[in-house]
Design an enzyme around this catalytic site. Structure first.
Site, mmCIF file in Angstrom:
data_model
loop_
_atom_site.group_PDB
_atom_site.id
_atom_site.type_symbol
_atom_site.label_atom_id
_atom_site.label_comp_id
_atom_site.label_asym_id
_atom_site.label_seq_id
_atom_site.Cartn_x
_atom_site.Cartn_y
_atom_site.Cartn_z
ATOM 1 N N SER A 163 9.073 -16.028 3.988
ATOM 2 C CA SER A 163 10.242 -15.071 4.293
ATOM 3 C C SER A 163 11.411 -15.955 4.459
ATOM 4 C CB SER A 163 10.130 -14.240 5.549
ATOM 5 O OG SER A 163 11.411 -13.472 6.097
ATOM 6 N N TYR A 165 8.013 -14.030 14.437
ATOM 7 C CA TYR A 165 7.719 -13.869 12.909
ATOM 8 C C TYR A 165 8.312 -15.093 12.324
ATOM 9 C CZ TYR A 165 8.391 -11.442 8.341
ATOM 10 O OH TYR A 165 8.617 -11.194 6.979
HETATM 11 N N1 LIG Z 1 9.358 -5.962 3.838
HETATM 12 C C1 LIG Z 1 10.165 -6.969 3.972
HETATM 13 O O1 LIG Z 1 11.625 -6.878 4.188
HETATM 14 C C2 LIG Z 1 9.807 -8.287 4.006
HETATM 15 C C3 LIG Z 1 10.638 -9.544 3.771
HETATM 16 C C4 LIG Z 1 9.934 -10.759 3.859
HETATM 17 C C5 LIG Z 1 8.587 -10.947 3.677
HETATM 18 N N2 LIG Z 1 7.722 -9.722 3.825
HETATM 19 C C6 LIG Z 1 6.194 -9.951 3.875
HETATM 20 O O2 LIG Z 1 5.859 -9.253 2.806
HETATM 21 C C7 LIG Z 1 4.566 -9.088 3.270
HETATM 22 C C8 LIG Z 1 4.332 -7.418 3.218
HETATM 23 O O3 LIG Z 1 5.168 -6.737 4.020
HETATM 24 P P1 LIG Z 1 5.410 -5.262 3.704
HETATM 25 O O4 LIG Z 1 6.975 -5.047 4.052
HETATM 26 O O5 LIG Z 1 4.933 -4.867 2.461
HETATM 27 O O6 LIG Z 1 4.604 -4.529 5.075
HETATM 28 P P2 LIG Z 1 3.635 -3.468 4.849
HETATM 29 O O7 LIG Z 1 3.984 -2.449 4.164
HETATM 30 O O8 LIG Z 1 3.461 -3.213 6.375
HETATM 31 O O9 LIG Z 1 2.268 -4.157 4.313
HETATM 32 C C9 LIG Z 1 1.402 -4.880 5.189
HETATM 33 C C10 LIG Z 1 0.278 -5.238 4.388
HETATM 34 O O10 LIG Z 1 -0.387 -6.223 5.132
HETATM 35 C C11 LIG Z 1 -1.839 -5.670 5.561
HETATM 36 N N3 LIG Z 1 -2.481 -5.995 6.743
HETATM 37 C C12 LIG Z 1 -1.552 -6.088 7.936
HETATM 38 N N4 LIG Z 1 -2.655 -6.637 8.753
HETATM 39 C C13 LIG Z 1 -3.797 -7.176 8.284
HETATM 40 C C14 LIG Z 1 -5.045 -7.657 8.530
HETATM 41 N N5 LIG Z 1 -5.273 -7.957 9.793
HETATM 42 N N6 LIG Z 1 -5.841 -7.753 7.601
HETATM 43 C C15 LIG Z 1 -5.669 -7.193 6.252
HETATM 44 N N7 LIG Z 1 -4.695 -6.754 5.700
HETATM 45 C C16 LIG Z 1 -3.708 -6.800 6.864
HETATM 46 C C17 LIG Z 1 -1.414 -3.984 5.719
HETATM 47 O O11 LIG Z 1 -2.921 -3.230 5.201
HETATM 48 P P3 LIG Z 1 -3.617 -2.458 6.491
HETATM 49 O O12 LIG Z 1 -2.855 -2.023 7.583
HETATM 50 O O13 LIG Z 1 -4.291 -1.455 5.617
HETATM 51 O O14 LIG Z 1 -4.693 -3.779 6.970
HETATM 52 C C18 LIG Z 1 -0.559 -3.713 4.544
HETATM 53 O O15 LIG Z 1 -1.267 -3.769 3.303
HETATM 54 C C19 LIG Z 1 4.279 -9.425 4.764
HETATM 55 O O16 LIG Z 1 3.674 -10.699 4.647
HETATM 56 C C20 LIG Z 1 5.788 -9.535 5.097
HETATM 57 O O17 LIG Z 1 5.934 -10.352 6.052
HETATM 58 C C21 LIG Z 1 8.325 -8.542 3.729
#
Ligand SMILES: NC(=O)c1ccc[n+]([C@@H]2O[C@H](COP(=O)([O-])OP(=O)(O)OC[C@H]3O[C@@H](n4cnc5c(N)ncnc54)[C@H](OP(=O)(O)O)[C@@H]3O)[C@@H](O)[C@H]2O)c1
Length: 250
Positions: free
Chosen positions: A137, A150
């Site tokens: 990130s 984070y």
């Molecule tokens: N959204 C943003 O603005 C942003 C910006 C920069 C980076 N990111 C990164 O992008 C990634 C996805 O983020 P997102 O925004 O799409 O979030 P999200 O919609 O909350 O998705 C998170 C995903 O991770 C899975 N997950 C969480 N804990 C887990 C575990 N212990 N075991 C297996 N799966 C797990 C969740 O699935 P389950 O709950 O079904 O397990 C879900 O599929 C993250 O690494 C985040 O840090 C996001």
């Protein structure tokens, strides 16, 4: 064609990346904890003519990850690419600092990624081909106020990815580090600065994956600003970050 294992495939960025790669003809092993969401993704991919396999698994459990890899490979063949997207974070203000919050954020973002790499890397090294994609990130470029856990966890993912890339050079295994700014995964929530729409973000990430680029940082203005911030002397960065933070808090 060999398989791609994608973690975090039940929602948000991981789900959209999985859907896109499957649409392009890549068989996908979709991993996350919420089984029903994975099943609906697999059904959607199947209806569109693609191949996918759902594997419910908590990436913080190394044994469960190994099992997911074995079952996924038994269904779709050897894993040629790992896309480790599972992760996330929340605010961890210093005045209410709890080690347990840090532990859970590190466990999923850092150890979740490491557990997946451990499960697929030996076979990739044996085959002398593979691709590891990690999710960082822009928040991990420098320490940010109020999101210490984070920010630190993503910085760990960045350094881990760079270490692997240096060490795996010449082995046939590439490493891609994705470092996005804000992505609009929850349309009902208030907009954030330079926020990128989910579809656009997934498109950028898939483009970088298919070209096996070493880095994928976006959106450009925020990636540029974060890159500059990384080079600033500590006092200048401290002054700037505190001023911006106070401004945002009002
Ligand atoms: N959204 C943003 O603005 C942003 C910006 C920069 C980076 N990111 C990164 O992008 C990634 C996805 O983020 P997102 O925004 O799409 O979030 P999200 O919609 O909350 O998705 C998170 C995903 O991770 C899975 N997950 C969480 N804990 C887990 C575990 N212990 N075991 C297996 N799966 C797990 C969740 O699935 P389950 O709950 O079904 O397990 C879900 O599929 C993250 O690494 C985040 O840090 C996001």
């Amino acid at each position: 064609m060999q398989a791609t294992l994608i973690t975090g495939a039940s929602s948000g960025v991981g789900r959209d990346v999985a859907r896109r790669l499957a649409r392009m003809g890549h068989p996908v092993i979709a991993v996350a904890r919420r089984r029903e969401l994975l099943d609906s993704l697999v059904a959607e991919i199947g209806d569109a003519g693609g191949r996918a396999h759902a594997q419910a698994c908590d990436v913080t459990d190394p044994g469960a990850v190994r099992e997911a890899v074995q079952k996924g490979e038994a269904t779709l063949g050897p894993i040629q690419r790992l896309v480790a997207i599972a992760g996330g974070g929340r605010k961890t203000p210093a005045r209410d600092l709890r080690a347990s919050d840090f532990e859970s954020i590190f466990r999923v973002n850092v150890m979740g990624t490491v557990n997946c790499i451990e499960a697929v890397l030996p076979a990739m090294l044996e085959r002398r081909c593979g691709h590891i994609v990690t999710m960082g990130s822009l928040a991990g470029y420098r320490g940010l106020p109020a999101v210490g856990a984070y920010s630190a966890a993503k910085a760990a993912v960045h350094n881990l990815s760079e270490s692997l890339r240096l060490e795996l050079r010449g082995t046939g295994i590439d490493v891609t580090l994705v470092t996005p700014g804000f992505i609009r995964t929850k349309p009902h929530k208030a907009r954030k600065p330079f926020q990128v729409e989910l579809e656009r973000a997934a498109e950028r990430i898939c483009g970088a994956i298919l070209l096996r680029r070493p880095y994928c940082a976006f959106p450009m203005p925020l990636a540029f600003a974060s890159g500059v911030a990384r080079c600033l002397p500590h006092p200048v960065y401290g002054w700037l970050a505190r001023s911006l933070w106070r401004g945002r808090k009002g």
